[in-house]
Design an enzyme around this catalytic site. Sequence first.
Site, mmCIF file in Angstrom:
data_model
loop_
_atom_site.group_PDB
_atom_site.id
_atom_site.type_symbol
_atom_site.label_atom_id
_atom_site.label_comp_id
_atom_site.label_asym_id
_atom_site.label_seq_id
_atom_site.Cartn_x
_atom_site.Cartn_y
_atom_site.Cartn_z
ATOM 1 N N ASP A 10 0.865 -1.170 0.000
ATOM 2 C CA ASP A 10 0.000 0.000 0.000
ATOM 3 C C ASP A 10 0.910 1.232 0.000
ATOM 4 O O ASP A 10 2.106 1.123 0.287
ATOM 5 C CB ASP A 10 -0.889 -0.010 1.247
ATOM 6 C CG ASP A 10 -1.801 1.197 1.316
ATOM 7 O OD1 ASP A 10 -2.453 1.505 0.311
ATOM 8 O OD2 ASP A 10 -1.839 1.847 2.383
ATOM 9 N N ASP A 12 -0.322 5.117 0.890
ATOM 10 C CA ASP A 12 -0.663 6.110 1.909
ATOM 11 C C ASP A 12 -0.698 5.491 3.301
ATOM 12 O O ASP A 12 -1.455 4.556 3.553
ATOM 13 C CB ASP A 12 -2.022 6.737 1.595
ATOM 14 C CG ASP A 12 -1.978 7.613 0.357
ATOM 15 O OD1 ASP A 12 -1.310 8.654 0.393
ATOM 16 O OD2 ASP A 12 -2.594 7.235 -0.655
ATOM 17 N N ASP A 168 -1.738 -0.841 6.050
ATOM 18 C CA ASP A 168 -1.808 -0.075 7.299
ATOM 19 C C ASP A 168 -3.238 0.184 7.749
ATOM 20 O O ASP A 168 -3.441 0.763 8.815
ATOM 21 C CB ASP A 168 -1.096 1.271 7.140
ATOM 22 C CG ASP A 168 -1.870 2.214 6.232
ATOM 23 O OD1 ASP A 168 -2.112 1.842 5.063
ATOM 24 O OD2 ASP A 168 -2.252 3.300 6.689
#
Length: 224
Positions: A10, A12, A168
């Site tokens: 991922d 961001d 995250d």
Amino acid sequence: MTSADALLWDFDGLVCDTERSAHRSWQTLYARHGLDFPDTVWAAMVGRASGEVHAIRDLSVRLGRDLTEQERAERHADKARLANEEPLRPGVAALLERAAAHGVPCAIVSSSPAAWVLGHLERLGVADRFALVVTGEQAEARKPAPDLYLRALDLLGRPSATCLALEDSPLGVAAAKSAGLACVAVPNATSTPAPLEAADLVLDSLEHLESLDIPVRTTKVTAA
């Protein structure tokens, strides 16, 4: 354990904590109106490409009016300014080096727009570390749907069972698991480990990812 054939990252909040920048920009906008930015609203936003809709709706209700175009533009500018100050998260550079040394390709899989992701990868000096960048424009449905991960796996020519996702957010973890991937989750500055328990392994930093192996299903938070 089996060594991963590819790492799917991922962006961001995972590679660079732009999530913190987004959170701070909303805190600032709410504060201008004498309000606190609710944790519940942020929780509904994290990991969603259209997450700002939740905050816009909430703040509009609280103010009794729609946000102006100027307010929205100022918030976006604030987020961009703050994001441009964010470095790579701890452990990212070292893990990219380790993957390259072992011949394990890395790919970005993000719901965000290509211009945003590619711009930051260039700014951070790691664009050439990723063999592939898959962004929100490349699939009909974004996370938590598995489409972006499935697209990346197809382009890499690798099965999900041999690859490892790094996330995250709960929605990102859900997307990875729906695509059949093992997933390591690392909370960022505005998230907490508990909602990430669907991941195969939860660490407080990529610095603590001890190997490139596919993790056995467990939930673990490594002390700082």
